[in-house]
Design a protein around this motif. Structure first.
Motif, short mmCIF file in Angstrom:
data_model
loop_
_atom_site.label_atom_id
_atom_site.label_comp_id
_atom_site.label_asym_id
_atom_site.label_seq_id
_atom_site.Cartn_x
_atom_site.Cartn_y
_atom_site.Cartn_z
N LEU A 1 0.83 -1.21 0.00
CA LEU A 1 0.00 0.00 0.00
C LEU A 1 0.86 1.26 0.00
N VAL A 2 1.97 1.20 0.75
CA VAL A 2 2.89 2.34 0.77
C VAL A 2 3.42 2.58 -0.64
N LEU A 3 3.82 1.50 -1.28
CA LEU A 3 4.41 1.59 -2.61
C LEU A 3 3.40 2.17 -3.60
N LYS A 4 2.17 1.70 -3.49
CA LYS A 4 1.13 2.20 -4.38
C LYS A 4 0.93 3.70 -4.16
N TRP A 5 0.86 4.08 -2.88
CA TRP A 5 0.68 5.49 -2.56
C TRP A 5 1.84 6.34 -3.11
N LEU A 6 3.04 5.84 -2.94
CA LEU A 6 4.21 6.59 -3.43
C LEU A 6 4.16 6.76 -4.94
N ARG A 7 3.83 5.66 -5.63
CA ARG A 7 3.80 5.72 -7.09
C ARG A 7 2.69 6.67 -7.58
N ASP A 8 1.54 6.61 -6.92
CA ASP A 8 0.45 7.52 -7.28
C ASP A 8 0.87 8.96 -7.04
N THR A 9 1.51 9.18 -5.89
CA THR A 9 1.91 10.54 -5.54
C THR A 9 2.91 11.08 -6.55
N VAL A 10 3.83 10.22 -6.98
CA VAL A 10 4.82 10.63 -7.97
C VAL A 10 4.12 11.03 -9.28
N GLN A 11 3.12 10.24 -9.65
CA GLN A 11 2.38 10.54 -10.88
C GLN A 11 1.68 11.89 -10.79
N GLN A 12 1.15 12.18 -9.59
CA GLN A 12 0.39 13.41 -9.42
C GLN A 12 1.27 14.65 -9.23
N ASN A 13 2.55 14.43 -9.02
CA ASN A 13 3.45 15.55 -8.78
C ASN A 13 4.67 15.43 -9.68
N GLN A 14 4.43 15.57 -10.95
CA GLN A 14 5.50 15.22 -11.89
C GLN A 14 6.70 16.16 -11.87
N SER A 15 6.55 17.30 -11.24
CA SER A 15 7.72 18.17 -11.21
C SER A 15 8.52 17.96 -9.92
N THR A 16 8.17 16.92 -9.20
CA THR A 16 8.88 16.67 -7.94
C THR A 16 9.59 15.34 -7.97
N ARG A 17 10.79 15.33 -7.48
CA ARG A 17 11.54 14.08 -7.34
C ARG A 17 11.38 13.61 -5.89
N PHE A 18 11.00 12.36 -5.73
CA PHE A 18 10.79 11.82 -4.39
C PHE A 18 11.96 10.94 -3.99
N GLN A 19 12.57 11.31 -2.88
CA GLN A 19 13.71 10.55 -2.37
C GLN A 19 13.29 9.93 -1.04
N VAL A 20 13.17 8.62 -1.03
CA VAL A 20 12.59 7.95 0.13
C VAL A 20 13.67 7.22 0.92
N LEU A 21 13.87 7.65 2.15
CA LEU A 21 14.82 6.95 3.01
C LEU A 21 14.07 5.82 3.72
N VAL A 22 14.52 4.59 3.50
CA VAL A 22 13.88 3.43 4.14
C VAL A 22 14.86 2.89 5.17
N THR A 23 14.46 2.91 6.44
CA THR A 23 15.42 2.48 7.46
C THR A 23 14.71 2.06 8.76
N GLY A 24 15.50 1.61 9.73
CA GLY A 24 14.99 1.27 11.06
C GLY A 24 14.96 -0.22 11.32
N SER A 25 14.88 -1.00 10.23
CA SER A 25 14.78 -2.44 10.42
C SER A 25 15.30 -3.14 9.18
N ILE A 26 16.14 -4.11 9.38
CA ILE A 26 16.70 -4.86 8.26
C ILE A 26 15.60 -5.66 7.56
N HIS A 27 14.57 -6.04 8.32
CA HIS A 27 13.46 -6.78 7.72
C HIS A 27 12.67 -5.90 6.75
N LEU A 28 12.51 -4.63 7.16
CA LEU A 28 11.81 -3.68 6.30
C LEU A 28 12.57 -3.52 4.98
N ILE A 29 13.90 -3.47 5.07
CA ILE A 29 14.73 -3.32 3.87
C ILE A 29 14.56 -4.55 2.97
N GLY A 30 14.60 -5.72 3.59
CA GLY A 30 14.44 -6.95 2.83
C GLY A 30 13.09 -6.99 2.12
#
Ligand SMILES: Nc1ncnc2c1ncn2[C@@H]1O[C@H](COP(=O)(O)OP(=O)(O)OP(=O)(O)O)[C@@H](O)[C@H]1O
Ligand SMILES: [Mg+2]
Ligand SMILES: [Mg+2]
Length: 537
Positions: free
Chosen positions: A500-529
């Protein structure tokens, strides 16, 4: 090939590999505190397992490099492996944890072990242990089993060098059954796993120094006084020549970059160089005089090793594949498995610098303006727009961690570098805890307990409130189209699942085409995996 009897009936859709992973999952138990009597007892049982597996002699003949520490073990071991492989040796590397597949923990000549070989060695060990264990000597725990398996694999594959990362602590870690390593390393020490290792840095250092062996050379990196004092004391008790290595001087790489990003990697690289040169020297491959020069010039093979090593999920930059071909790549993930206060800082420093360092990011369009975060970009329809960058945090941590420590470190270090997150997203992990396999299914969205993520969100919102007072952050707040589907606060949101996060991010990117989204993913190695599973298809 022998198939283990793990006591449950299998449907025909389960592959042999999944069957092995199920057997492995059955060994997972709760962790025990160091200081509990049974830590030592349990450790001593390892020698019985070694006997059952006929590994005693093999282990005493192995040319092992043993590495403990709070942060940087995996990185140091990875550099060490890469250097020695580039020097022409056959290498075995045992690390933890894994991100996606358990086989990442076992590398032969720099490549994770094949499924076929894994299955052979897995059942060889598992079946033998099953046959020989009983109520008095039960099956080994999950991590004990993995360490035993690593020893088996490296012995059978006759590698020249085995590089072993300690799983947790040192003294009672399963890797510590090695009687005479060639050299030991202790990476940066800090506060982590206090529930198991003790509350002071001295206590933690004492546990890690438990890998020192009589007269075997050891190296460490600069440490806080309290930790260094304990390391020196333990070293002198065992006549261990302990040396402190300074971080690698970047100039010695002749203009190349370390393969792993972040300033802290120069600390780990310095330690890896000392471990490798000592290993080479002890095995008669390097002359003493040569070692003296290593401070001033690095051999080509060392440079090659340091600049080509690879380790997933540590300072890894992944442009989103999904939108790659449709619009300029405006969603980039910055993944780092940091999960302790010190590593959170290291991670935040890396992120803050990396988003400004255009060389590191593989964008499709040519960047003609050196001001990365505010440049002119030509869109597909030919229009020219002013490009802005927005930073988003995607975070989760295990509930035994303290978000009151982790999140402020992260936010403050980023703020010190002028980086502020537009939104922080909190999401539970995908993997079901007790499964180790990639076939472990996510829980369904509707029955996910989000109370921990809501706690994280509260901590974040409070921090943001505190930050607002007296600080003019976010200079000119730009309006972005960011409709949220989930629990939404001013600066953050909780999502029930990663897709759901990924879907939201992709939708948001589509709706804001003049913006570059840089997403820091951290806090848990499981989350990264979990994230890598989703975005690196
Ligand atoms: N020397 C260091 N000092 C501070 N932080 C570090 C250092 N080296 C690595 N880190 C941070 O710790 C994270 C994990 O690095 P690495 O996998 O090398 O360590 P580890 O000791 O194996 O950790 P783990 O406890 O996950 O096994 C990195 O992503 C980085 O954020
Ligand atoms: Mg750790
Ligand atoms: Mg590790």
């Amino acid at each position: 090939m022998a198939q283990g009897d793990n006591g449950s009936s299998k449907s025909s859709s389960v592959t042999p590999y999944e069957e092995a992973l199920d057997a492995l999952s059955s060994l997972i138990t709760k962790r025990t505190r160091v200081g509990d009597v049974n830590m030592e007892e349990r450790f001593n049982v390892l020698y019985k397992y070694l006997k059952m597996l006929d590994l005693e002699e093999a282990i005493s003949n192995m040319k092992i490099i043993h590495v403990a520490g709070t942060k940087g073990k995996g990185s140091t071991c990875t550099f060490t492996e890469s250097i020695l492989r580039n020097c022409g040796f056959r290498t075995g590397l045992f690390t933890s944890p894994h991100l996606i597949d358990i086989r990442e923990r076992f590398r032969l000549d720099g490549v994770e072990i094949s499924e076929e070989k894994f299955l052979v060695y897995f059942w060889w060990c598992y079946d033998r242990l099953k046959e020989n264990t009983d109520d008095n000597v039960p099956m080994p725990t999950f991590f004990h089993f993995l360490a035993l398996l690593a020893f088996k694999i490296f012995a059978a594959e006759q590698v020249d060098v085995s590089i072993m990362e300690v799983g947790l602590g040192g003294k009672y870690d399963a890797t510590n059954v090695v009687p005479t390593p060639i050299v030991c390393g202790i990476t940066s020490l800090g506060y982590d796993h206090m529930e198991i290792l003790g509350n002071t840095l001295g206590e933690i250092a004492g546990e890690k120094a438990g890998i020192f062996k009589h007269r075997i050379p050891a190296f460490t990196v600069p440490q806080p006084d309290e930790a260094m004092h304990v390391l020196r004391e333990k070293a002198s008790q065992l006549n261990v020549p302990l040396q402190v290595v300074t971080p690698l001087d970047a100039k010695l790489l002749n203009g190349s970059r370390l393969a792993l990003g972040g300033e802290h990697q120069y600390i780990n690289a310095g330690l890896a160089i000392a471990l490798c040169s000592t290993w080479l020297k002890m095995n008669g491959h390097l002359e003493d005089s040569y070692l003296k020069h290593i401070q001033h010039t690095l051999p080509e093979k060392f440079i090659k090793g340091l600049t080509t090593a690879s380790l997933q999920g540590r300072a890894q930059i992944v442009p989103d594949q999904f939108i790659n071909d449709e619009i300029p790549n405006e969603l980039v993930f910055f993944l780092d498995g940091a999960h302790s206060p010190e590593s959170m800082e290291a991670c935040a420093r890396w992120f803050s610098l990396a988003i400004k360092d255009q060389d590191q990011i593989l964008f499709h369009q040519k960047l003609d303006n050196s001001n990365f975060s505010n440049q002119v970009v030509k869109m597909h329809n030919g229009e020219t727009v002013q490009k802005k960058s927005t930073q988003i945090l995607l975070f989760n941590c295990m509930s035994e961690r303290n978000p009151q420590l982790l999140l402020p470190h992260l936010m403050k270090t980023c703020a010190d570098h002028g980086v502020y997150f537009k939104k922080a997203l909190f999401v539970p992990g995908l993997s079901v805890y007790h499964k180790v396999g990639s076939h472990a299914l996510p829980a369904t969205d509707s029955d996910v307990d989000l109370s921990w993520q809501l706690t994280l969100q509260r901590v974040w919102e409070n921090l943001m409130q505190g930050n607002k007072e007296g600080k003019s952050n976010n200079s000119a707040p730009e309006e972005l189209n960011m409709e949220m589907s989930a629990s939404n606060c001013e600066h953050s949101a909780v999502f029930s699942s990663l897709p759901l996060v990924l879907k939201w991010l992709r939708d948001t990117v589509q709706q804001n085409q003049s913006t570059r989204f840089q997403v820091l993913v951290t806090g848990s190695i499981h989350l990264i995996g979990d994230m890598l599973k989703l975005v690196k298809k």
